[in-house]
Design a protein around this motif. Structure first.
Motif, PDB file in Angstrom:
ATOM      1  N   GLY A  13       0.823  -1.200   0.000  1.00 16.34           N
ATOM      2  CA  GLY A  13       0.000   0.000   0.000  1.00 16.34           C
ATOM      3  C   GLY A  13       0.855   1.246   0.000  1.00 16.34           C
ATOM      4  O   GLY A  13       2.000   1.231   0.470  1.00 16.34           O
ATOM      5  N   VAL A  14       0.320   2.324  -0.550  1.00 16.07           N
ATOM      6  CA  VAL A  14       0.997   3.625  -0.556  1.00 16.07           C
ATOM      7  C   VAL A  14       0.005   4.695  -0.152  1.00 16.07           C
ATOM      8  O   VAL A  14      -1.204   4.575  -0.398  1.00 16.07           O
ATOM      9  CB  VAL A  14       1.601   3.960  -1.942  1.00 16.07           C
ATOM     10  N   GLY A  15       0.508   5.754   0.473  1.00 16.30           N
ATOM     11  CA  GLY A  15      -0.375   6.839   0.894  1.00 16.30           C
ATOM     12  C   GLY A  15       0.335   8.174   0.870  1.00 16.30           C
ATOM     13  O   GLY A  15       1.564   8.241   1.022  1.00 16.30           O
ATOM     14  N   TRP A  16      -0.434   9.225   0.695  1.00 11.14           N
ATOM     15  CA  TRP A  16       0.106  10.579   0.609  1.00 11.14           C
ATOM     16  C   TRP A  16      -0.793  11.543   1.385  1.00 11.14           C
ATOM     17  O   TRP A  16      -2.001  11.323   1.514  1.00 11.14           O
ATOM     18  CB  TRP A  16       0.120  11.101  -0.825  1.00 11.14           C
ATOM     19  N   THR A  17      -0.226  12.615   1.853  1.00  8.06           N
ATOM     20  CA  THR A  17      -1.004  13.796   2.172  1.00  8.06           C
ATOM     21  C   THR A  17      -0.895  14.734   0.972  1.00  8.06           C
ATOM     22  O   THR A  17      -0.041  14.537   0.107  1.00  8.06           O
ATOM     23  CB  THR A  17      -0.448  14.523   3.412  1.00  8.06           C
ATOM     24  N   PRO A 182      -1.778  14.800 -10.898  1.00  8.05           N
ATOM     25  CA  PRO A 182      -2.663  15.672 -10.112  1.00  8.05           C
ATOM     26  C   PRO A 182      -2.106  16.063  -8.751  1.00  8.05           C
ATOM     27  O   PRO A 182      -2.576  17.019  -8.144  1.00  8.05           O
ATOM     28  CB  PRO A 182      -3.937  14.833  -9.962  1.00  8.05           C
ATOM     29  N   ARG A 183      -1.086  15.356  -8.257  1.00 11.84           N
ATOM     30  CA  ARG A 183      -0.487  15.712  -6.975  1.00 11.84           C
ATOM     31  C   ARG A 183       0.588  16.789  -7.102  1.00 11.84           C
ATOM     32  O   ARG A 183       1.010  17.374  -6.105  1.00 11.84           O
ATOM     33  CB  ARG A 183       0.135  14.472  -6.314  1.00 11.84           C
ATOM     34  N   ALA A 184       1.086  17.024  -8.287  1.00  6.72           N
ATOM     35  CA  ALA A 184       2.268  17.866  -8.466  1.00  6.72           C
ATOM     36  C   ALA A 184       2.011  19.313  -8.061  1.00  6.72           C
ATOM     37  O   ALA A 184       0.957  19.888  -8.341  1.00  6.72           O
ATOM     38  CB  ALA A 184       2.733  17.805  -9.910  1.00  6.72           C
ATOM     39  N   MET A 185       3.028  19.915  -7.445  1.00  5.13           N
ATOM     40  CA  MET A 185       2.942  21.311  -7.048  1.00  5.13           C
ATOM     41  C   MET A 185       3.203  22.260  -8.203  1.00  5.13           C
ATOM     42  O   MET A 185       2.656  23.362  -8.253  1.00  5.13           O
ATOM     43  CB  MET A 185       3.960  21.589  -5.935  1.00  5.13           C
ATOM     44  N   HIS A 328       6.786  11.202 -12.234  1.00  8.42           N
ATOM     45  CA  HIS A 328       5.829  12.028 -11.493  1.00  8.42           C
ATOM     46  C   HIS A 328       6.191  13.499 -11.523  1.00  8.42           C
ATOM     47  O   HIS A 328       5.432  14.336 -11.041  1.00  8.42           O
ATOM     48  CB  HIS A 328       5.735  11.558 -10.046  1.00  8.42           C
ATOM     49  N   GLY A 329       7.358  13.823 -12.052  1.00 13.14           N
ATOM     50  CA  GLY A 329       7.871  15.190 -12.006  1.00 13.14           C
ATOM     51  C   GLY A 329       9.013  15.345 -11.042  1.00 13.14           C
ATOM     52  O   GLY A 329       9.732  16.350 -11.063  1.00 13.14           O
ATOM     53  N   GLY A 330       9.198  14.344 -10.161  1.00 13.81           N
ATOM     54  CA  GLY A 330      10.322  14.340  -9.246  1.00 13.81           C
ATOM     55  C   GLY A 330      10.268  15.428  -8.203  1.00 13.81           C
ATOM     56  O   GLY A 330       9.267  16.120  -8.019  1.00 13.81           O
ATOM     57  N   HIS A 331      11.392  15.583  -7.515  1.00 12.29           N
ATOM     58  CA  HIS A 331      11.485  16.620  -6.495  1.00 12.29           C
ATOM     59  C   HIS A 331      11.486  18.012  -7.101  1.00 12.29           C
ATOM     60  O   HIS A 331      11.175  18.995  -6.419  1.00 12.29           O
ATOM     61  CB  HIS A 331      12.776  16.435  -5.696  1.00 12.29           C
ATOM     62  N   LEU A 332      11.821  18.103  -8.373  1.00 17.56           N
ATOM     63  CA  LEU A 332      11.861  19.407  -9.031  1.00 17.56           C
ATOM     64  C   LEU A 332      10.481  19.972  -9.291  1.00 17.56           C
ATOM     65  O   LEU A 332      10.289  21.194  -9.271  1.00 17.56           O
ATOM     66  CB  LEU A 332      12.609  19.297 -10.361  1.00 17.56           C
ATOM     67  N   SER A 333       9.481  19.094  -9.527  1.00 12.64           N
ATOM     68  CA  SER A 333       8.155  19.593  -9.915  1.00 12.64           C
ATOM     69  C   SER A 333       6.996  18.949  -9.163  1.00 12.64           C
ATOM     70  O   SER A 333       5.966  19.583  -8.992  1.00 12.64           O
ATOM     71  CB  SER A 333       7.939  19.411 -11.423  1.00 12.64           C
TER      72      SER A 333
END
Length: 387
Positions: A13-17, A182-185, A328-333
């Motif tokens: 399983g995986v989870g995010w805020t 959809p999670r990307a900042m 996913h865009g990585g730490h950069l995005s």
């Protein structure tokens, strides 16, 4: 030599805020929310958990505090690993060892931090971290990570002939991936003109060469492979895990600063997993700064030495390229959750659940921690789709 760990544990399983610049809650709350989300993804509850593993650099809460907050009175495994992104993959490797050897049945690994609103790494409004190497760095002004990693980036560029435009292609490619996430900042389109116009942070690093500062939590659930197959979500098998050394500014152990500690770790990782670099379908490479992506492509044997700039510029790390990187865009995005969000993305890809950014027929993923600069340590994982 065959690794006794190979394929014996899986991520169930995986989870995010949400990723944000101001979470409005404590790092403890972020950890709890991410863990509960990951357990729901696996079809488990808190009552099933008997192991807790996290990593950090004095910017979150201990594993015991999380266990007690969740009401687990007798945790079988509690582990706090010192290290930022360097040890992100090591948390999952430690969890795999715990369940494979019977020390625990279900282990949650997480990273939670308020890295924008609370604990800005390298911030000058507080004392330097209580790490031995900082006594050698602070007198020379090496306080913030961009200052530290600029030296490694410059060494690599001098050795390989990489240019600023080559670094720009890393940032631009990953921004395109983030636009499908959809999670990307960061999802605003990025081109080379905008990249080159960004202000210098510490040469050769511009603003867009640097990872985001993010408030967030990410968690994964690890159990045995056999048990994972009976749970809610498609399991992702942990094929291999390895930790290793690297550079630190005071050690002087390495003669070639443009080659990271990952070059030593990689052969052991591939042997443990029973694969070669040619078997890797996707790579989630630790990207606190753009030069690290180029360096790791070479150090993990994914491209020839000094071949990474041409590989990235040719579009081979895009979703349609020969080796999609940081899908996913990585730490950069996407966001900066110290490497564990790379593991979560690999799980989503190997399940086939990545939607418009899905890489067709992705079966094997390489997930890496920071490749050993500053901290002097590194870690990495090989993950596999369950067949």
């Amino acid at each position: 030599m065959t690794s006794n760990l190979r394929d014996r544990a899986a991520i169930a399983g995986v989870g995010w805020t949400p990723y944000s610049k101001n979470s409005g809650v404590s790092t403890l709350e972020l950890a709890l929310r991410a863990i509960v989300d990951s357990l729901d993804d696996a079809g488990l509850t808190i009552r099933d958990v008997d192991g807790f593993i996290t990593h950090g650099v004095g910017d979150s809460v201990p594993a015991a505090a999380v266990a007690h907050s969740l009401g687990v009175d007798d945790p079988h495994v509690l582990l706090d690993i010192t290290g930022g992104g360097s040890m992100s993959a090591a948390t999952v490797g430690a969890a795999a060892m715990a369940v494979a050897t019977g020390q625990a049945t279900t282990v949650v690994c997480w990273r939670a931090l308020n890295a924008r609103s609370e604990f800005r790494m390298g911030g000058t409004d507080r004392g330097a971290p209580t790490l031995v190497e900082f006594q050698y760095q602070v007198p020379h002004g090496l306080i913030a990570p961009p200052q530290q990693f600029a030296m490694a980036g410059r060494a690599y560029m001098a050795a390989s002939g990489a240019t600023s435009e080559d670094l720009g292609h890393v940032a631009i490619t990953q921004r395109r991936h983030a636009q499908l996430n959809p999670r990307a900042m960061m999802t605003k389109p990025l081109d080379m003109d905008a990249y080159m116009a960004a202000p210098w942070i510490s040469e050769p690093l511009r603003l867009l060469d640097c990872c985001l500062e993010t408030d967030a939590g990410v968690a994964v659930v690890v159990t045995t492979t056999e048990r994972a197959r009976d749970l809610r979500s498609t399991p992702v098998v942990i094929g291999g895990a390895a930790t290793g050394g690297g550079h630190s500014f005071f050690s002087g152990r390495r003669k070639e600063y443009s080659v990271s500690g990952a070059a030593d770790l990689a052969p052991r990782l591939y042997t443990n997993a029973g694969i070669s670099p040619a078997d890797v379908d996707i790579a989630e490479l630790y990207d606190a700064f753009t030069p690290l992506v180029l360096m790791q492509l070479e150090d993990y044997g994914l491209v020839p030495r000094h071949g990474a700039p041409e590989f990235v510029t040719a579009g081979e790390t895009a979703l349609t390229g020969a080796l999609p990187v940081n899908t996913h865009g990585g730490h950069l995005s996407e966001g900066y959750v110290h490497g564990l969000n790379h593991v979560a993305e690999a799980v989503v890809q190997l399940r086939g659940d990545a939607g418009p950014r899905q890489v067709p027929n992705a079966k094997v993923a390489l997930c890496t921690g920071q490749p050993g600069y500053v901290s002097g340590v590194s870690s990495a994982l090989v993950l596999k789709g369950d067949s």
